[in-house]
Design a protein around this motif. Sequence first.
Motif, PDB file in Angstrom:
ATOM      1  N   CYS A 247       0.867  -1.167   0.000  1.00  0.00           N
ATOM      2  CA  CYS A 247       0.000   0.000   0.000  1.00  0.00           C
ATOM      3  C   CYS A 247       0.907   1.221   0.000  1.00  0.00           C
ATOM      4  N   GLY A 248       0.521   2.238  -0.773  1.00  0.00           N
ATOM      5  CA  GLY A 248       1.352   3.420  -0.893  1.00  0.00           C
ATOM      6  C   GLY A 248       0.807   4.608  -0.120  1.00  0.00           C
TER       7      GLY A 248
ATOM      8  N   HIS B  43       0.856 -13.083   5.403  1.00  0.00           N
ATOM      9  CA  HIS B  43       1.444 -12.516   4.197  1.00  0.00           C
ATOM     10  C   HIS B  43       2.470 -11.437   4.567  1.00  0.00           C
ATOM     11  N   ARG B  44       3.238 -11.002   3.590  1.00  0.00           N
ATOM     12  CA  ARG B  44       4.311 -10.033   3.838  1.00  0.00           C
ATOM     13  C   ARG B  44       3.927  -8.660   3.289  1.00  0.00           C
ATOM     14  N   PRO B  45       3.748  -7.685   4.166  1.00  0.00           N
ATOM     15  CA  PRO B  45       3.356  -6.349   3.718  1.00  0.00           C
ATOM     16  C   PRO B  45       4.554  -5.511   3.291  1.00  0.00           C
ATOM     17  N   VAL B  46       4.326  -4.662   2.309  1.00  0.00           N
ATOM     18  CA  VAL B  46       5.310  -3.679   1.881  1.00  0.00           C
ATOM     19  C   VAL B  46       4.657  -2.304   2.006  1.00  0.00           C
ATOM     20  N   ALA B  47       5.223  -1.457   2.853  1.00  0.00           N
ATOM     21  CA  ALA B  47       4.722  -0.089   3.013  1.00  0.00           C
ATOM     22  C   ALA B  47       5.545   0.813   2.106  1.00  0.00           C
ATOM     23  N   LEU B  48       4.887   1.381   1.110  1.00  0.00           N
ATOM     24  CA  LEU B  48       5.572   2.222   0.127  1.00  0.00           C
ATOM     25  C   LEU B  48       5.359   3.697   0.469  1.00  0.00           C
TER      26      LEU B  48
ATOM     27  N   ALA C  94       7.898 -10.960   7.716  1.00  0.00           N
ATOM     28  CA  ALA C  94       8.546  -9.660   7.937  1.00  0.00           C
ATOM     29  C   ALA C  94       8.098  -8.629   6.911  1.00  0.00           C
ATOM     30  N   ALA C  95       7.834  -7.422   7.389  1.00  0.00           N
ATOM     31  CA  ALA C  95       7.427  -6.319   6.522  1.00  0.00           C
ATOM     32  C   ALA C  95       8.647  -5.678   5.867  1.00  0.00           C
ATOM     33  N   THR C  96       8.396  -4.936   4.805  1.00  0.00           N
ATOM     34  CA  THR C  96       9.432  -4.214   4.078  1.00  0.00           C
ATOM     35  C   THR C  96       8.978  -2.776   3.881  1.00  0.00           C
ATOM     36  N   MET C  97       9.921  -1.843   3.959  1.00  0.00           N
ATOM     37  CA  MET C  97       9.651  -0.452   3.616  1.00  0.00           C
ATOM     38  C   MET C  97      10.303  -0.154   2.280  1.00  0.00           C
ATOM     39  N   ALA C  98       9.646   0.658   1.449  1.00  0.00           N
ATOM     40  CA  ALA C  98      10.206   1.035   0.150  1.00  0.00           C
ATOM     41  C   ALA C  98       9.868   2.497  -0.125  1.00  0.00           C
ATOM     42  N   ASN C  99      10.629   3.103  -1.035  1.00  0.00           N
ATOM     43  CA  ASN C  99      10.415   4.496  -1.427  1.00  0.00           C
ATOM     44  C   ASN C  99      10.504   4.553  -2.946  1.00  0.00           C
ATOM     45  N   ASN C 100       9.428   5.016  -3.599  1.00  0.00           N
ATOM     46  CA  ASN C 100       9.435   4.980  -5.060  1.00  0.00           C
ATOM     47  C   ASN C 100      10.375   6.005  -5.692  1.00  0.00           C
ATOM     48  N   LEU C 101      10.943   6.885  -4.877  1.00  0.00           N
ATOM     49  CA  LEU C 101      11.959   7.779  -5.417  1.00  0.00           C
ATOM     50  C   LEU C 101      13.162   6.986  -5.919  1.00  0.00           C
ATOM     51  N   ASP C 102      13.375   5.787  -5.353  1.00  0.00           N
ATOM     52  CA  ASP C 102      14.522   4.965  -5.735  1.00  0.00           C
ATOM     53  C   ASP C 102      14.485   4.586  -7.216  1.00  0.00           C
ATOM     54  N   TRP C 103      13.286   4.370  -7.774  1.00  0.00           N
ATOM     55  CA  TRP C 103      13.223   4.005  -9.195  1.00  0.00           C
ATOM     56  C   TRP C 103      12.661   5.121 -10.085  1.00  0.00           C
ATOM     57  N   LEU C 104      11.916   6.069  -9.499  1.00  0.00           N
ATOM     58  CA  LEU C 104      11.382   7.147 -10.323  1.00  0.00           C
ATOM     59  C   LEU C 104      12.428   8.223 -10.614  1.00  0.00           C
ATOM     60  N   ALA C 105      13.277   8.505  -9.639  1.00  0.00           N
ATOM     61  CA  ALA C 105      14.274   9.564  -9.837  1.00  0.00           C
ATOM     62  C   ALA C 105      15.240   9.269 -10.987  1.00  0.00           C
ATOM     63  N   PRO C 106      15.726   8.016 -11.140  1.00  0.00           N
ATOM     64  CA  PRO C 106      16.675   7.766 -12.234  1.00  0.00           C
ATOM     65  C   PRO C 106      16.042   7.695 -13.629  1.00  0.00           C
ATOM     66  N   LEU C 107      14.694   7.654 -13.708  1.00  0.00           N
ATOM     67  CA  LEU C 107      14.046   7.514 -15.008  1.00  0.00           C
ATOM     68  C   LEU C 107      14.274   8.753 -15.878  1.00  0.00           C
TER      69      LEU C 107
END
Length: 432
Positions: A43-44, A71-76, A124-137
């Motif tokens: 979920c973002g 299940h394994r959640p990813v907080a974006l 285990a949950a994971t944290m992510a940040n979409n700047l990691d893939w959007l910034a280099p585009l």
Amino acid sequence: MSETSDTTAAVPLLDELAWRGLLYQATEGAAAHLAEGQVRAYCGFDPTGASLHVGHLLPIMGLVRLQRAGHRPVALVGGGTGMIGDPSGKTAERQLNTREVVEANAAALREQLARFLDFEGPAAATMANNLDWLAPLDVLTFLRDVGKHFSVNVMLNRESVKSRLETGISYTEFSYVLLQAYDFVELRRRHGVTVQIGGSDQWGNMTAGTDLIRRMDGGQAHAITFPLLMTSAGTKFGKTEAGAVWLDPARTSPYQFYQFWLHTDDADVGKLLRYFTFLSRAEIEALDAATAARPHLREAQQALAEDVTTRVHGADAARVAREVSRLLFQKGDPRQLSAEALSALAAEMPFAEVAAPGEGLGAVDVAELFVQAGLVKSKGEARRLLEQGGLTVSGRKLSTAERTLAGEDLLAGGHLLLRKGARDYALVRVQG
């Protein structure tokens, strides 16, 4: 993650969501996909502000329910999309924040989200940040590899766009759906995410992501949405006269947060217990019955306020909020207040500090004390209230015959709790 009554792990996730009234939409095959074994779902949350508010609690709890179901959640955190802003539900263009502001907001949101999820163990949950893939585009790659999969005709028929065509929508916000859809692609590639959850207003963005995964990678993914939450009066949930109810205790104190849930209307409390707690079906139905039989006791509201405040702010903060609430609204005994509760009170009512007279508390001018505390405008008004029996110190009613303070009036930390009439309070701390 705090321990509560839990039947989630024993019940298929979508069945659990359904009986709680939380299942609004799901892509075909979502239930079968979840039944295959552990999946990763995300979920973002866009960092358009420095704090999440109670409106975000529904998707946050969705992530927690996913984790409790194995299940394994990813907080974006949308460090990239937060630079633009989702047009869904907006009637005008957003004010764009600087990159520095968005990065600071993203850090604050990461910290808040981390309080709800477990980051160890088999789920285990994971944290992510979409700047990691959007910034280099670069723009050419994005238009060629992503943009070609989107029909402008279809995008113009999206509700979030159609509602803005007369007032205007920038290409920046118009393109938001492409970025969110691409997030799903990247999360599937990087973390194996195959499910996205969110509010029903995000359905179009979410299914755009499942479609983009199919077109770009030939893969399958699913979307699950929760209903948008409105009160029984038809107003947007999470708003008060003072504004949004924040998860940041510096913006909305734990006491104010507790009061927000405690003031839930009888018509809404059963629904909110299902949405925001992990109480079992039997426990919630017992509270439903209590509301019908003994509405004046507000047992369901107390259970709701206790549970959600504990989850968001911790057990100690919930205990203090409960102490303060009982004092102010149930005429509790001030002498039972803890030092922490008195500190919390200082932030919720007029507060003053006074020097202790060398002759002792008996030398304090009570009328002047109430003036200093801001409860009366003049000593004359205080004297009139004394004659009427309308002034109280630490639970003891004063009178013209008995208007001096005594040592037993001092509460923890050298505090005095002043009250004018039935509802007007002030707190004074005696120094020295």
